[in-house]
Design a protein around this motif. Structure first.
Motif, PDB file in Angstrom:
ATOM      1  N   ARG A  43       0.828  -1.205   0.000  1.00  0.00           N
ATOM      2  CA  ARG A  43       0.000   0.000   0.000  1.00  0.00           C
ATOM      3  C   ARG A  43       0.864   1.258   0.000  1.00  0.00           C
ATOM      4  N   ARG A  44       0.218   2.389  -0.198  1.00  0.00           N
ATOM      5  CA  ARG A  44       0.934   3.657  -0.366  1.00  0.00           C
ATOM      6  C   ARG A  44       1.851   3.973   0.801  1.00  0.00           C
ATOM      7  N   SER A  45       1.372   3.726   1.994  1.00  0.00           N
ATOM      8  CA  SER A  45       2.163   4.043   3.185  1.00  0.00           C
ATOM      9  C   SER A  45       3.205   2.989   3.497  1.00  0.00           C
ATOM     10  N   GLY A  46       3.080   1.821   2.861  1.00  0.00           N
ATOM     11  CA  GLY A  46       3.962   0.710   3.175  1.00  0.00           C
ATOM     12  C   GLY A  46       3.500  -0.111   4.356  1.00  0.00           C
ATOM     13  N   GLY A  47       2.380   0.274   4.946  1.00  0.00           N
ATOM     14  CA  GLY A  47       1.922  -0.410   6.149  1.00  0.00           C
ATOM     15  C   GLY A  47       1.315  -1.771   5.902  1.00  0.00           C
ATOM     16  N   ASP A  48       0.776  -1.999   4.735  1.00  0.00           N
ATOM     17  CA  ASP A  48       0.143  -3.278   4.415  1.00  0.00           C
ATOM     18  C   ASP A  48       0.814  -3.907   3.206  1.00  0.00           C
ATOM     19  N   THR A  49       1.132  -5.176   3.337  1.00  0.00           N
ATOM     20  CA  THR A  49       1.720  -5.922   2.231  1.00  0.00           C
ATOM     21  C   THR A  49       0.928  -7.205   2.002  1.00  0.00           C
ATOM     22  N   TYR A  50       1.004  -7.724   0.797  1.00  0.00           N
ATOM     23  CA  TYR A  50       0.224  -8.893   0.402  1.00  0.00           C
ATOM     24  C   TYR A  50       1.096  -9.817  -0.436  1.00  0.00           C
ATOM     25  N   TYR A  51       0.908 -11.126  -0.219  1.00  0.00           N
ATOM     26  CA  TYR A  51       1.647 -12.143  -0.958  1.00  0.00           C
ATOM     27  C   TYR A  51       0.747 -13.337  -1.221  1.00  0.00           C
ATOM     28  N   PRO A  52       0.974 -14.041  -2.315  1.00  0.00           N
ATOM     29  CA  PRO A  52       0.302 -15.330  -2.473  1.00  0.00           C
ATOM     30  C   PRO A  52       1.059 -16.375  -1.657  1.00  0.00           C
ATOM     31  N   ASP A  53       0.393 -17.466  -1.359  1.00  0.00           N
ATOM     32  CA  ASP A  53       1.039 -18.525  -0.569  1.00  0.00           C
ATOM     33  C   ASP A  53       2.283 -19.080  -1.260  1.00  0.00           C
ATOM     34  N   SER A  54       2.304 -19.028  -2.587  1.00  0.00           N
ATOM     35  CA  SER A  54       3.403 -19.649  -3.339  1.00  0.00           C
ATOM     36  C   SER A  54       4.764 -19.000  -3.063  1.00  0.00           C
ATOM     37  N   VAL A  55       4.782 -17.729  -2.647  1.00  0.00           N
ATOM     38  CA  VAL A  55       6.065 -17.050  -2.418  1.00  0.00           C
ATOM     39  C   VAL A  55       6.193 -16.497  -0.997  1.00  0.00           C
ATOM     40  N   LYS A  56       5.147 -16.646  -0.203  1.00  0.00           N
ATOM     41  CA  LYS A  56       5.198 -16.124   1.164  1.00  0.00           C
ATOM     42  C   LYS A  56       6.371 -16.747   1.898  1.00  0.00           C
ATOM     43  N   ALA A  57       7.094 -15.907   2.644  1.00  0.00           N
ATOM     44  CA  ALA A  57       8.274 -16.301   3.420  1.00  0.00           C
ATOM     45  C   ALA A  57       9.526 -16.446   2.565  1.00  0.00           C
ATOM     46  N   ARG A  58       9.411 -16.300   1.254  1.00  0.00           N
ATOM     47  CA  ARG A  58      10.600 -16.253   0.388  1.00  0.00           C
ATOM     48  C   ARG A  58      10.776 -14.880  -0.245  1.00  0.00           C
ATOM     49  N   PHE A  59       9.669 -14.235  -0.594  1.00  0.00           N
ATOM     50  CA  PHE A  59       9.703 -12.927  -1.262  1.00  0.00           C
ATOM     51  C   PHE A  59       9.197 -11.860  -0.303  1.00  0.00           C
ATOM     52  N   PHE A  60       9.841 -10.671  -0.364  1.00  0.00           N
ATOM     53  CA  PHE A  60       9.457  -9.583   0.528  1.00  0.00           C
ATOM     54  C   PHE A  60       9.448  -8.270  -0.246  1.00  0.00           C
ATOM     55  N   VAL A  61       8.377  -7.545  -0.146  1.00  0.00           N
ATOM     56  CA  VAL A  61       8.245  -6.264  -0.833  1.00  0.00           C
ATOM     57  C   VAL A  61       8.453  -5.139   0.182  1.00  0.00           C
ATOM     58  N   SER A  62       9.097  -4.086  -0.270  1.00  0.00           N
ATOM     59  CA  SER A  62       9.282  -2.896   0.562  1.00  0.00           C
ATOM     60  C   SER A  62       9.336  -1.684  -0.364  1.00  0.00           C
ATOM     61  N   ARG A  63       9.229  -0.524   0.240  1.00  0.00           N
ATOM     62  CA  ARG A  63       9.289   0.696  -0.565  1.00  0.00           C
ATOM     63  C   ARG A  63      10.016   1.778   0.209  1.00  0.00           C
ATOM     64  N   ASP A  64      10.642   2.674  -0.547  1.00  0.00           N
ATOM     65  CA  ASP A  64      11.287   3.840   0.014  1.00  0.00           C
ATOM     66  C   ASP A  64      10.670   5.040  -0.687  1.00  0.00           C
ATOM     67  N   ASN A  65       9.731   5.692  -0.034  1.00  0.00           N
ATOM     68  CA  ASN A  65       9.027   6.795  -0.681  1.00  0.00           C
ATOM     69  C   ASN A  65       9.937   7.990  -0.937  1.00  0.00           C
ATOM     70  N   ALA A  66      11.013   8.114  -0.168  1.00  0.00           N
ATOM     71  CA  ALA A  66      11.965   9.203  -0.399  1.00  0.00           C
ATOM     72  C   ALA A  66      12.775   8.979  -1.671  1.00  0.00           C
ATOM     73  N   LYS A  67      12.914   7.707  -2.070  1.00  0.00           N
ATOM     74  CA  LYS A  67      13.696   7.371  -3.271  1.00  0.00           C
ATOM     75  C   LYS A  67      12.798   6.995  -4.449  1.00  0.00           C
ATOM     76  N   ASN A  68      11.481   7.071  -4.249  1.00  0.00           N
ATOM     77  CA  ASN A  68      10.528   6.719  -5.324  1.00  0.00           C
ATOM     78  C   ASN A  68      10.782   5.312  -5.864  1.00  0.00           C
ATOM     79  N   THR A  69      11.070   4.394  -4.959  1.00  0.00           N
ATOM     80  CA  THR A  69      11.473   3.059  -5.387  1.00  0.00           C
ATOM     81  C   THR A  69      10.769   1.989  -4.561  1.00  0.00           C
ATOM     82  N   VAL A  70      10.388   0.927  -5.252  1.00  0.00           N
ATOM     83  CA  VAL A  70       9.863  -0.250  -4.582  1.00  0.00           C
ATOM     84  C   VAL A  70      10.812  -1.412  -4.861  1.00  0.00           C
ATOM     85  N   TYR A  71      10.935  -2.305  -3.899  1.00  0.00           N
ATOM     86  CA  TYR A  71      11.895  -3.408  -3.983  1.00  0.00           C
ATOM     87  C   TYR A  71      11.170  -4.742  -3.843  1.00  0.00           C
TER      88      TYR A  71
END
Length: 125
Positions: free
Chosen positions: A52-80
């Motif tokens: 989500r916009r604030s980074g407070g909520d993240t969502y994953y399918p079961d197939s990648v949960k615990a292996r893939f992690f999403v994050s964002r840096d709003n100061a750098k306009n970048t999502v990882y």
């Protein structure tokens, strides 16, 4: 209009890790929900992660949960997307996507307004 540019793809051995980045421009980044998807040859585009916009909520399918992690840096306009314990089945073109305004289900690819060009990830066995 939002421009998205992915980077960080490449060739990695099974069990390894990669971190993908997606740089956004053209809108205030903090107003965008962001998602990651992938598409392998002959397959549908698959949801991997969303944040989500604030980074407070993240969502994953079961197939990648615990292996893939999403994050964002709003100061750098970048999502990882941090990808760990990669397996050959993770081989695909990986895309980031941006959604303007509030969307109920940002796991749904049809909720996204803008897409990057994709970056290839290849996992060797």
């Amino acid at each position: 209009q939002v421009q998205l540019v992915e980077s960080g793809g490449g060739l990695v051995q099974a069990g390894g890790s990669l971190r993908l980045s997606c740089a956004a421009s053209g809108r205030t980044f903090s107003t965008l929900a962001m998602g990651w998807f992938r598409q392998a040859p002959g397959k549908e585009r698959e949801f991997l992660a969303a944040i989500r916009r604030s980074g407070g909520d993240t969502y994953y399918p079961d197939s990648v949960k615990a292996r893939f992690f999403v994050s964002r840096d709003n100061a750098k306009n970048t999502v990882y997307l941090q990808m760990n314990s990669l397996i050959p089945e993770d081989t695909a073109v990986y895309y980031c996507a941006a959604s303007e305004g509030y969307r109920q289900d940002i796991r749904d690819r049809y909720e996204y307004d803008y897409w990057g060009q994709g970056t290839q990830v290849t996992v060797s066995s």
